[in-house]
Write a protein that holds these residues in place. Sequence first.
Motif, mmCIF file in Angstrom:
data_model
loop_
_atom_site.group_PDB
_atom_site.id
_atom_site.type_symbol
_atom_site.label_atom_id
_atom_site.label_comp_id
_atom_site.label_asym_id
_atom_site.label_seq_id
_atom_site.Cartn_x
_atom_site.Cartn_y
_atom_site.Cartn_z
ATOM 1 N N ALA A 161 0.816 -1.211 0.000
ATOM 2 C CA ALA A 161 0.000 0.000 0.000
ATOM 3 C C ALA A 161 0.852 1.264 0.000
ATOM 4 C CB ALA A 161 -0.919 -0.010 1.220
ATOM 5 N N GLU A 162 1.966 1.230 0.708
ATOM 6 C CA GLU A 162 2.847 2.401 0.800
ATOM 7 C C GLU A 162 3.261 2.900 -0.577
ATOM 8 O OE1 GLU A 162 5.368 5.306 2.530
ATOM 9 O OE2 GLU A 162 3.983 3.974 3.574
ATOM 10 N N GLU A 163 3.570 1.998 -1.468
ATOM 11 C CA GLU A 163 4.010 2.373 -2.816
ATOM 12 C C GLU A 163 2.899 3.005 -3.636
ATOM 13 O OE1 GLU A 163 5.458 -1.185 -4.533
ATOM 14 O OE2 GLU A 163 7.221 -1.338 -3.211
ATOM 15 N N ARG A 164 1.673 2.857 -3.190
ATOM 16 C CA ARG A 164 0.517 3.359 -3.949
ATOM 17 C C ARG A 164 -0.191 4.506 -3.244
ATOM 18 N NH1 ARG A 164 1.962 -1.553 -4.747
ATOM 19 N NH2 ARG A 164 1.778 -2.530 -6.810
ATOM 20 N N GLY A 165 0.465 5.053 -2.229
ATOM 21 C CA GLY A 165 -0.096 6.212 -1.552
ATOM 22 C C GLY A 165 -1.169 5.886 -0.530
ATOM 23 N N TRP A 166 -1.167 4.659 -0.021
ATOM 24 C CA TRP A 166 -2.141 4.239 0.977
ATOM 25 C C TRP A 166 -1.431 3.808 2.253
ATOM 26 C CZ3 TRP A 166 -7.634 2.946 0.235
ATOM 27 C CH2 TRP A 166 -8.142 3.446 -0.977
ATOM 28 N N THR A 167 -2.184 3.736 3.344
ATOM 29 C CA THR A 167 -1.641 3.269 4.613
ATOM 30 C C THR A 167 -2.530 2.158 5.161
ATOM 31 O OG1 THR A 167 -0.809 3.980 6.772
ATOM 32 C CG2 THR A 167 -2.895 4.915 6.059
ATOM 33 N N VAL A 168 -1.966 1.315 6.019
ATOM 34 C CA VAL A 168 -2.683 0.155 6.554
ATOM 35 C C VAL A 168 -2.652 0.206 8.077
ATOM 36 C CG1 VAL A 168 -2.619 -2.366 6.780
ATOM 37 C CG2 VAL A 168 -2.263 -1.293 4.541
ATOM 38 N N SER A 169 -3.777 -0.153 8.683
ATOM 39 C CA SER A 169 -3.881 -0.150 10.139
ATOM 40 C C SER A 169 -4.703 -1.352 10.583
ATOM 41 C CB SER A 169 -4.558 1.141 10.614
ATOM 42 O OG SER A 169 -4.826 1.102 12.001
ATOM 43 N N LEU A 170 -4.212 -2.057 11.608
ATOM 44 C CA LEU A 170 -4.925 -3.190 12.190
ATOM 45 C C LEU A 170 -5.519 -2.749 13.516
ATOM 46 C CD1 LEU A 170 -5.693 -6.219 12.317
ATOM 47 C CD2 LEU A 170 -3.448 -6.624 13.357
ATOM 48 N N GLN A 171 -6.842 -2.772 13.608
ATOM 49 C CA GLN A 171 -7.535 -2.345 14.819
ATOM 50 C C GLN A 171 -8.534 -3.426 15.221
ATOM 51 O OE1 GLN A 171 -9.003 1.734 14.691
ATOM 52 N NE2 GLN A 171 -7.705 2.146 12.935
ATOM 53 N N GLY A 172 -8.209 -4.144 16.276
ATOM 54 C CA GLY A 172 -9.085 -5.231 16.685
ATOM 55 C C GLY A 172 -9.153 -6.297 15.605
ATOM 56 N N ARG A 173 -10.355 -6.544 15.099
ATOM 57 C CA ARG A 173 -10.550 -7.530 14.039
ATOM 58 C C ARG A 173 -10.595 -6.897 12.657
ATOM 59 N NH1 ARG A 173 -15.419 -11.246 14.525
ATOM 60 N NH2 ARG A 173 -16.544 -9.268 14.647
ATOM 61 N N ILE B 2 -8.812 -4.749 9.463
ATOM 62 C CA ILE B 2 -7.625 -4.271 8.769
ATOM 63 C C ILE B 2 -8.078 -3.167 7.823
ATOM 64 C CG2 ILE B 2 -5.709 -4.846 7.239
ATOM 65 C CD1 ILE B 2 -6.017 -7.759 8.115
ATOM 66 N N TYR B 3 -7.634 -1.945 8.085
ATOM 67 C CA TYR B 3 -8.034 -0.794 7.277
ATOM 68 C C TYR B 3 -6.978 -0.493 6.215
ATOM 69 C CZ TYR B 3 -11.611 0.424 10.750
ATOM 70 O OH TYR B 3 -12.707 0.418 11.575
ATOM 71 N N ALA B 4 -7.431 -0.184 5.027
ATOM 72 C CA ALA B 4 -6.574 0.372 3.973
ATOM 73 C C ALA B 4 -7.135 1.755 3.651
ATOM 74 C CB ALA B 4 -6.580 -0.517 2.741
ATOM 75 N N VAL B 5 -6.339 2.791 3.927
ATOM 76 C CA VAL B 5 -6.822 4.174 3.868
ATOM 77 C C VAL B 5 -5.863 5.015 3.037
ATOM 78 C CG1 VAL B 5 -7.396 6.219 5.243
ATOM 79 C CG2 VAL B 5 -7.875 3.930 6.149
ATOM 80 N N PRO B 6 -6.364 5.852 2.125
ATOM 81 C CA PRO B 6 -5.476 6.737 1.357
ATOM 82 C C PRO B 6 -4.706 7.680 2.288
ATOM 83 C CG PRO B 6 -7.691 6.723 0.419
ATOM 84 C CD PRO B 6 -7.774 6.022 1.749
ATOM 85 N N LYS B 7 -3.441 7.889 2.027
ATOM 86 C CA LYS B 7 -2.637 8.758 2.888
ATOM 87 C C LYS B 7 -3.180 10.190 2.996
ATOM 88 C CE LYS B 7 1.868 6.549 2.964
ATOM 89 N NZ LYS B 7 3.312 6.757 2.774
#
Length: 315
Positions: free
Chosen positions: A204-216, A218-223
Amino acid sequence: MASHTPSHTPSHTPSHATGRPGHEPSPGTSRVPGHEPPVLIASDLDRTLIYSAAALALRMPDAEAPRLLCVEVYGHQPLSYMTETAAELLTGLARTSVFVPTTTRTREQYGRIRLPGPAPRFAICANGGHLLVDGESDPDWQASVRDRLDAACAPLEDVRAHLLRTADPAWLLKERVAEDLFAYLVVERALLPGNYVKELGEWAEERGWTVSLQGRKIYAVPKPLTKSAAVAEVARRTGAGEVLGAGDSLLDADLLLAADRAWRPGHGELADEGWTAPHVTALPERGVAAGEEILRAFAARAVEARTATARTATT
């Protein structure tokens, strides 16, 4: 909002902060000449101020447990809580400061929450994708967010396709798209491979996105989709003199960095990473007790800020 340098910032966390040049209120704000600028309090909700039954972490005898107030009902069942003491603190803050709920929840999910005290004039949903003003999403803000996303990162469709292609049905429970802005997976944590989130974050980093694991989840969110940018806009409109923030996840890191003072609980992604910054207080409290302590800290600092402003005005 002040700009600070963290002592440790996860590589997949947005590291930029959006300031508010000049601290000037926009036309139509309620700021009165001669009155002190308001304190703006921007806080994450889930696992920061409000808690599900599973996240309460009541580590004490039942007879000593705090009284709880239900603040969210879903499917005819109580879902989220805060202590009654926290509810009293929040009610006082909402009457004396600009309190801005700042959440990754969609507008529909946020609408299920009934916080104590007066209804906030401003609220931030979808990780900064929607700025609610008196309950309605600001169309100009929506347009500016869309322009930033189109210019800076890969399309949502590409990211969603990658998530579905790489997720294993053995641990994937469901996948969702939120507000046509970002995507997330609901997973069985016990079966999730240990390297999946790391590898997804690198992709995701290479494509301008960020990833976050919260509980159950997994979020993929634009930077460019950040809570701090939306909070900066509220600060501009209200002429806020100081911004206070709180949050527990990697998606809250930009908010905490951009605030003048901030707090994080002793649980969550940021605590697990050992993340901190000079102006961020890492609280030892976990669970619903942390939410109460965060509100105490907000209240104390808001009083200090108003007192300091009043002294300056009389000298």
